[in-house]
Write a protein that holds these residues in place. Sequence first.
Motif, PDB file in Angstrom:
ATOM      1  N   LEU A  91      11.971   8.858  -2.424  1.00 59.17           N
ATOM      2  CA  LEU A  91      10.173   8.747  -3.271  1.00 59.17           C
ATOM      3  C   LEU A  91      10.288  10.174  -3.652  1.00 59.17           C
ATOM      4  N   THR A  97       2.403  11.077   1.132  1.00 57.10           N
ATOM      5  CA  THR A  97       2.218   9.185   1.643  1.00 57.10           C
ATOM      6  C   THR A  97       2.043   8.414   1.358  1.00 57.10           C
ATOM      7  N   ILE A 101       3.573   4.993  -1.256  1.00 54.95           N
ATOM      8  CA  ILE A 101       2.867   3.927  -1.487  1.00 54.95           C
ATOM      9  C   ILE A 101       1.956   3.592  -2.227  1.00 54.95           C
ATOM     10  N   LEU A 104       4.442   2.630  -5.565  1.00 52.54           N
ATOM     11  CA  LEU A 104       5.563   1.489  -5.670  1.00 52.54           C
ATOM     12  C   LEU A 104       4.195   0.500  -5.675  1.00 52.54           C
ATOM     13  N   ALA A 105       2.575   0.602  -5.370  1.00 54.30           N
ATOM     14  CA  ALA A 105       2.388  -0.628  -5.602  1.00 54.30           C
ATOM     15  C   ALA A 105       1.754  -1.018  -6.585  1.00 54.30           C
ATOM     16  N   ALA A 119      -2.118   1.026   1.511  1.00 57.70           N
ATOM     17  CA  ALA A 119      -1.408   2.102   1.970  1.00 57.70           C
ATOM     18  C   ALA A 119      -1.919   3.149   3.179  1.00 57.70           C
ATOM     19  N   GLN A 148       8.914   3.885   3.257  1.00 57.78           N
ATOM     20  CA  GLN A 148       9.449   3.867   2.171  1.00 57.78           C
ATOM     21  C   GLN A 148       9.360   1.786   2.220  1.00 57.78           C
ATOM     22  N   GLY A 151       6.242   0.506   1.331  1.00 56.63           N
ATOM     23  CA  GLY A 151       6.184   0.446  -0.023  1.00 56.63           C
ATOM     24  C   GLY A 151       6.223  -0.790  -0.740  1.00 56.63           C
ATOM     25  N   THR A 152       7.222  -1.315  -0.448  1.00 62.33           N
ATOM     26  CA  THR A 152       8.181  -2.822  -1.029  1.00 62.33           C
ATOM     27  C   THR A 152       6.878  -3.773   0.122  1.00 62.33           C
ATOM     28  N   VAL A 154       3.906  -3.663   0.174  1.00 68.68           N
ATOM     29  CA  VAL A 154       1.731  -2.817  -0.124  1.00 68.68           C
ATOM     30  C   VAL A 154       1.324  -4.472  -1.076  1.00 68.68           C
TER      31      VAL A 154
END
Length: 319
Positions: A91, A97, A101, A104-105, A119, A148, A151-152, A154
């Motif tokens: 990241l 933080t 997230i 990634l979203a 997040a 992370q 983040g997958t 979200v």
Amino acid sequence: MTIGQDGDWAIEARGLVKRFDGFTAVDGVDIRVPRGAIYGILGPNGAGKTTTLRMLLGIIDPDAGMRRVLGHERPTDVARRIGYLPEERGLYPAMKTTEAIAFLAALRGVPLKTGRARARELLEEHGLGYAADRQIRQLSKGMAQQVQLLGTLVHQPELVVFDEPFSGLDALNQGKLEKMIRALAQGGTTVIFSTHVIAHAERLCDQVAIIAGGKVPFAGLVDDARDRLRPQVRLETRARDGAWRAALPADARGEGAFWHFTLPESGVEPLLRALIEGDAGILSLSIERPGLHDAFVAIAGEAAARALEENASGQEKAA
Ligand SMILES: Nc1ncnc2c1ncn2[C@@H]1O[C@H](COP(=O)(O)OP(=O)(O)OP(=O)(O)O)[C@@H](O)[C@H]1O
Ligand SMILES: [Mg+2]
């Protein structure tokens, strides 16, 4: 939810092949992951797990074979419906933080504002609320990996693909991740993950594929993998010798009154009868069904040996 109804696959792959400079890393892999299942890809280092997952996700293209992911032949078309934890974690260290997230979203089509709100919720829910405003560089390695992982999820994917999700986590967080994976499946999400720690797969998976030397020597139910090996018997007798010894199978190894052997095909009854009639004096007898770990070692070991042999004979022919 009924798992594994015919034709209802989250992932269906046939004959996947991947070569790197003439080296065949994946050699005809077939995989079918039922919708809603927890599916494990098991294999030793270098077996071809990551390469297979990357092909399933459309990050790299196979040299041969087909794959259909969530009903689409081009996996990148459904990227927004998939969550992916790659093997190489990373990241942006300077990002907070929550932002990491949300970022990634956003890559999966979620507006930043929604991403930030989700997040914060996710971080709270998973006990990381206190780190919401810290920079990634201020987190421990395991914490960053958990972020992370969140983040997958979200963008609320239908399918998540985790490459070695347990590595780098402490025992407590490994347990939490197992729970998280179960909760995802209960909510209808399909989960596929790779691991070489068989215990996680044994506890979690409906089905597994064992990969060794780029091939899949086994794919199916965990129970069916375990049934590839015969149960093991441990026996302790009062008598040290006698006619009953002839009733023990050929592979029986023992010392004094302690014996260890594979349960014969004929089952336990004829064996018991012979022991009783021969006055063995049974002090203890246990029949243990081999676990997935033993099955994995046997199946993967045999396949790896075969792959080595094929490679050697291939090289001989080439010479
Ligand atoms: N980009 C690449 N170029 C060349 N060879 C590669 C490449 N990617 C993978 N390989 C080779 O393909 C084989 C399978 O690698 P892969 O990363 O898929 O294994 P793995 O099962 O994920 O192993 P691990 O458990 O160590 O992660 C290995 O021999 C590896 O060296
Ligand atoms: Mg790998």
